[in-house]
Design an enzyme around this catalytic site. Structure first.
Site, PDB file in Angstrom:
ATOM      1  N   SER A   1      -1.154   2.040   4.605  1.00 17.41           N
ATOM      2  CA  SER A   1      -0.778   0.695   5.051  1.00 17.41           C
ATOM      3  C   SER A   1      -1.949  -0.277   4.946  1.00 17.41           C
ATOM      4  CB  SER A   1      -0.267   0.747   6.491  1.00 17.41           C
ATOM      5  OG  SER A   1      -1.238   1.341   7.326  1.00 17.41           O
TER       6      SER A   1
ATOM      7  N   CYS B   1       0.888  -1.165   0.000  1.00 19.37           N
ATOM      8  CA  CYS B   1       0.000   0.000   0.000  1.00 19.37           C
ATOM      9  C   CYS B   1       0.922   1.209   0.000  1.00 19.37           C
ATOM     10  CB  CYS B   1      -0.904   0.015   1.229  1.00 19.37           C
ATOM     11  SG  CYS B   1      -1.878   1.533   1.335  1.00 19.37           S
TER      12      CYS B   1
END
Lengths: 197, 96
Positions: A109, A105
């Protein structure tokens, strides 16, 4: 502004302030947010991803359903992506001899917590997030994963609403092993795509 | 509203650099890629981050060749992008 917003004490302070205001005004009960987070994390473990992987290894029909509609397929194992405020879409990708998948990502995250548990700290590091899209072969080598030159690498950036999980390749010499024994071979990094199994 | 793109369509991402939160990663701006699949419908993240209601729109997995993003590299990168970030393009990156 798609930049970093982790590790900011200013953001943490703001979150605490908003939480205190919500409690002071009676919009949420004291501790309600913490309890919601605990509920969301409860049951989230790489054991779930390992069970899915082992089933996909032994049952080609399940593997096909998993790759076509992962949210529906994992319900066959009693698992779900619906632990949060809304069900998250799950996309599962499978490694083959020709293609290796790895998940990141880059913007924050995003991670399939229900299936993998809380993410490792390196997954949230700026180094991993910025480098794996640019030089995945080099980053994977640093993880100890040397892929053959002919293996194509696909990086999946969890930049919006979907969460991703990788089905690693089944190791050689595991024919006839029971599903539970196969699941025990699967590692968290294998499910992210930063390791082979 | 009908979805604007379908799997296989060639698209180019926006070059805009908004001052607000967006979920079009900087490395994928102004790049030409191919729609892989529809990934549902969601309000634009840029709207939600600014407290605007936003209506749900299509979100797609869009695959880019690393060489088109970074100038080199043999791998590909699949990014999940809202319809508003995308314009139709042809293989050479022009407007059809």
């Amino acid at each position: 502004m798609s930049g970093d917003h982790h590790g900011s004490s200013a953001i943490s302070e703001r979150v605490r302030h908003v939480e205190a205001l919500l409690e002071a005004r009676g919009l949420v009960d004291e501790g309600e947010i913490d309890r919601s987070i605990d509920d969301f994390l409860a049951g989230g473990s790489p054991v779930n991803g390992a069970r899915i992987t082992a089933r996909a290894w032994v049952d080609p029909g399940f593997r096909d359903r998993l790759l076509a509609d992962a949210n529906a397929a994992i319900r066959e194992l009693g698992l779900s992506m619906a632990g949060g405020l809304q069900e998250q879409r799950l996309k599962v990708v499978a490694n083959t001899e020709d293609e290796h998948n790895v998940v990141v990502c880059t913007l924050c995250s995003c991670y399939p917590i229900a299936l993998l548990g809380p993410s490792p700290s390196w997954y949230k590091s700026e180094a991993y997030r910025s480098r794996v899209v640019r030089d995945p072969r080099g980053v994977l080598a640093e993880f100890g994963l040397e892929l053959p030159a002919g293996t194509r690498i696909s990086v999946w950036d969890a930049s919006a609403e979907s969460r991703y999980m990788v089905v690693p390749r089944r190791p050689e010499g595991t024919d006839g092993r029971p599903e539970e024994a196969l699941a025990a071979l699967v590692t968290r990094n294998g499910l992210i795509g930063t390791a082979a199994v | 509203m009908a979805d604007r793109f379908a799997p296989g369509d060639v698209v180019r991402t926006s070059t805009a650099d908004p001052v607000w939160h967006t979920r079009l990663p900087r490395y994928a701006r102004g790049a030409v890629g191919r729609v892989v699949e529809l990934a549902g419908h969601h309000p634009l993240a840029d709207d939600r981050a600014r407290g605007r209601p936003g209506t749900a729109q299509a979100v797609y997995h869009v695959r880019f060749a690393a060489a088109d993003l970074f100038g080199d590299g043999e791998h590909d990168v699949t990014v999940e992008l809202w319809e508003d970030y995308l314009e139709p393009a042809d293989e050479q990156g022009g407007t059809p």
